[in-house]
Design a protein around this motif. Structure first.
Motif, mmCIF file in Angstrom:
data_model
loop_
_atom_site.group_PDB
_atom_site.id
_atom_site.type_symbol
_atom_site.label_atom_id
_atom_site.label_comp_id
_atom_site.label_asym_id
_atom_site.label_seq_id
_atom_site.Cartn_x
_atom_site.Cartn_y
_atom_site.Cartn_z
ATOM 1 N N ALA A 195 0.831 -1.207 0.000
ATOM 2 C CA ALA A 195 0.000 0.000 0.000
ATOM 3 C C ALA A 195 0.865 1.257 0.000
ATOM 4 O O ALA A 195 0.590 2.218 -0.728
ATOM 5 N N SER A 196 1.927 1.249 0.805
ATOM 6 C CA SER A 196 2.812 2.409 0.866
ATOM 7 C C SER A 196 3.497 2.642 -0.473
ATOM 8 O O SER A 196 3.659 3.796 -0.908
ATOM 9 N N LEU A 197 3.898 1.557 -1.131
ATOM 10 C CA LEU A 197 4.522 1.688 -2.448
ATOM 11 C C LEU A 197 3.580 2.384 -3.424
ATOM 12 O O LEU A 197 3.998 3.282 -4.177
ATOM 13 N N PHE A 198 2.311 2.022 -3.391
ATOM 14 C CA PHE A 198 1.333 2.620 -4.298
ATOM 15 C C PHE A 198 1.045 4.072 -3.931
ATOM 16 O O PHE A 198 1.124 4.973 -4.777
ATOM 17 N N TYR A 199 0.733 4.320 -2.665
ATOM 18 C CA TYR A 199 0.307 5.666 -2.260
ATOM 19 C C TYR A 199 1.450 6.678 -2.283
ATOM 20 O O TYR A 199 1.271 7.812 -2.742
ATOM 21 N N VAL A 200 2.609 6.300 -1.788
ATOM 22 C CA VAL A 200 3.725 7.251 -1.736
ATOM 23 C C VAL A 200 4.153 7.659 -3.145
ATOM 24 O O VAL A 200 4.409 8.840 -3.414
ATOM 25 N N THR A 201 4.220 6.692 -4.058
ATOM 26 C CA THR A 201 4.642 7.014 -5.426
ATOM 27 C C THR A 201 3.594 7.856 -6.159
ATOM 28 O O THR A 201 3.945 8.815 -6.852
ATOM 29 N N THR A 202 2.320 7.517 -5.999
ATOM 30 C CA THR A 202 1.289 8.310 -6.675
ATOM 31 C C THR A 202 1.182 9.711 -6.077
ATOM 32 O O THR A 202 0.989 10.692 -6.808
ATOM 33 N N LEU A 203 1.322 9.814 -4.771
ATOM 34 C CA LEU A 203 1.287 11.138 -4.143
ATOM 35 C C LEU A 203 2.446 12.006 -4.620
ATOM 36 O O LEU A 203 2.289 13.219 -4.833
ATOM 37 N N SER A 204 3.618 11.405 -4.802
ATOM 38 C CA SER A 204 4.765 12.187 -5.269
ATOM 39 C C SER A 204 4.553 12.705 -6.679
ATOM 40 O O SER A 204 5.118 13.738 -7.054
ATOM 41 N N THR A 205 3.713 12.012 -7.466
ATOM 42 C CA THR A 205 3.444 12.450 -8.838
ATOM 43 C C THR A 205 2.327 13.477 -8.896
ATOM 44 O O THR A 205 2.428 14.476 -9.620
ATOM 45 N N TYR A 206 1.275 13.270 -8.111
ATOM 46 C CA TYR A 206 0.067 14.074 -8.266
ATOM 47 C C TYR A 206 -0.064 15.231 -7.269
ATOM 48 O O TYR A 206 -1.058 15.942 -7.303
ATOM 49 N N THR A 207 0.901 15.405 -6.399
ATOM 50 C CA THR A 207 0.804 16.515 -5.448
ATOM 51 C C THR A 207 1.949 17.510 -5.605
ATOM 52 O O THR A 207 2.129 18.379 -4.758
ATOM 53 N N GLN A 208 2.722 17.381 -6.681
ATOM 54 C CA GLN A 208 3.805 18.328 -6.946
ATOM 55 C C GLN A 208 3.469 19.180 -8.170
ATOM 56 O O GLN A 208 2.909 18.669 -9.144
ATOM 57 N N PRO A 209 3.814 20.464 -8.155
ATOM 58 C CA PRO A 209 3.664 21.278 -9.375
ATOM 59 C C PRO A 209 4.613 20.777 -10.453
ATOM 60 O O PRO A 209 5.680 20.228 -10.147
#
Length: 306
Positions: A248-262
Motif C-alpha cells: 500500500a505504501s509503495l502505491f500511495y507514496v509514489t502516486t502522491l509524489s506524482t500528483y501533489t507536486q507542481p
C-alpha cells in the motif's frame, strides 16, 4: 496558438522509458514477463474466489475487485508501451491519449479508494467482530465498490476533459511512456498553476485520505492483537500487516509524489521510474502479497488442483 489543440487529430509522441532506444529489446522482454505474471496472478485469484465457497466473504469480494482493477490498470499502459519498444514512430492519437489518461485516472482512483475500504474491513473483523455481519454486509460491500468506481470516474472525467481542452504548443512530444496528466502539462501553452491546485486537492482526497485510513486501521488492529496476548497471533498479525502496508505504501507514496507536486518540480526521468512502480510493479505484487501469505487462498488453490 494555431498549433494548439484546434487540430485534435494531431498525434502525440511518447518518448518511452528512455529517450534513446538502446535497451528496447531487453525492456520489451522484462515488461512482457511482468505483464504476463500480473495477468496470471490476478486471474488465478479472481478464479479461486469465484469457485471456492469458503472465499465468498466480504474480504475476498473486495480482493477480487482489486484484482480486476489491477488487470485493467496494467493493461491500460503496458500493451502500448510494449508496442512502442518495437516501433519507430511511438505515436498515439489525440483521442487515444485522452482515453488512456481517462481510464488510467479512473482505475488508479478506484484502487486507492478500494485499498482503504479493505483496511476498514480488516479493522471491523478484528476490532468489532460481533458487528462484522452488519457493518460489512453484501449490500455495504457493493456500495463501497460502486462508490469507488463512480467517484474516481467523475474525478477522472473532469480532469481529462479539462486538460484536453487546453491549448497544446507545437511540440507533441510527451516525455513519458503513457499519457498521464502531469506529463501533459509541460506541453500546454498557458499557465496551469491554478489547475495544479485542483490536481493537488484531488490527490489529497483520493490518495492521502485512504492512505491515512489504512495506517490508522492497521495501527488499531495491531493494538488489539497485542492486547490479546497470543504470541503466534501477534507474529502473524505483524507479518500480514507489514506486507500489506508495504505494498500500500509503495502505491500511495509514489502516486502522491506524482500528483501533489507542481510540474515545475517534476523530473521526467524520476517520474517515469516512479510511474513504473505504481502502474506496473504494484499490480504484479498485489495478488501474491494478498494470497501467498494467506492460508485460506492457498488452501483453495490446493483444493482446485485436486
Amino acid at each position: 496558438m494555431e498549433t494548439g489543440n484546434h487540430s485534435c487529430g494531431t498525434d502525440f509522441t511518447l518518448v518511452g522509458l528512455f529517450q534513446y532506444g538502446h535497451m528496447d529489446t531487453f525492456l520489451f522482454t522484462v515488461i512482457a514477463i511482468l505483464f504476463a505474471v500480473a495477468l496470471i496472478g490476478n486471474i488465478t485469484l479472481v478464479h479461486l474466489i469465484r469457485l471456492d465457497q469458503r472465499l465468498h466473504t466480504p474480504m475476498y469480494f473486495l480482493l477480487s475487485q482489486l484484482s480486476i482493477i489491477d488487470m485493467m490498470y496494467i493493461s491500460t499502459t503496458v500493451p502500448k508501451m510494449a508496442v512502442n519498444f518495437l516501433s519507430d514512430t511511438k505515436a498515439i492519437s489525440f483521442v487515444g491519449c485522452a482515453i488512456q489518461a481517462l481510464v488510467f485516472l479512473t482505475l488508479g482512483g478506484s484502487e486507492a479508494l478500494l485499498l482503504g475500504f479493505m483496511s476498514y474491513d480488516r479493522y471491523i473483523a478484528i476490532c468489532r467482530p460481533l458487528h462484522y455481519p452488519v457493518l460489512m454486509s453484501r449490500k455495504i460491500c457493493c456500495s463501497m465498490v460502486a462508490g469507488a468506481w463512480s467517484s474516481s470516474s467523475v474525478n477522472a472525467l473532469v480532469h481529462t476533459v479539462y486538460v484536453f481542452h487546453l491549448p497544446f504548443c507545437g511540440s507533441r512530444m510527451v516525455n513519458h511512456f503513457f499519457c498521464e496528466v502531469p506529463s501533459l502539462l509541460p506541453l500546454v501553452c498557458e499557465d496551469t498553476s491554478q489547475y495544479e491546485h485542483t490536481v493537488l486537492m484531488s490527490g489529497l482526497l483520493i490518495l492521502l485520505l485512504p492512505f491515512l485510513a489504512i495506517l490508522a486501521s492497521y495501527a488499531r488492529v495491531l493494538v488489539v492483537v497485542f492486547q490479546m496476548g497470543s504470541g503466534k497471533g501477534q507474529s502473524r498479525a505483524v507479518s500480514t500487516c507489514s506486507s500489506h502496508l508495504t505494498v500500500a505504501s509503495l502505491f500511495y507514496v509514489t502516486t502522491l509524489s506524482t500528483y501533489t507536486q507542481p510540474h515545475s518540480l517534476h523530473s521526467p526521468g524520476r517520474d517515469k521510474v516512479v510511474a513504473v512502480l505504481y502502474s506496473i510493479v504494484t499490480p504484479v505484487l498485489n495478488p501474491f502479497i494478498y494470497s501467498l501469505r494467506n492460508k485460506e487462498v492457498m488452501g483453495a488453490l490446493r483444493r482446485q488442483m485436486g
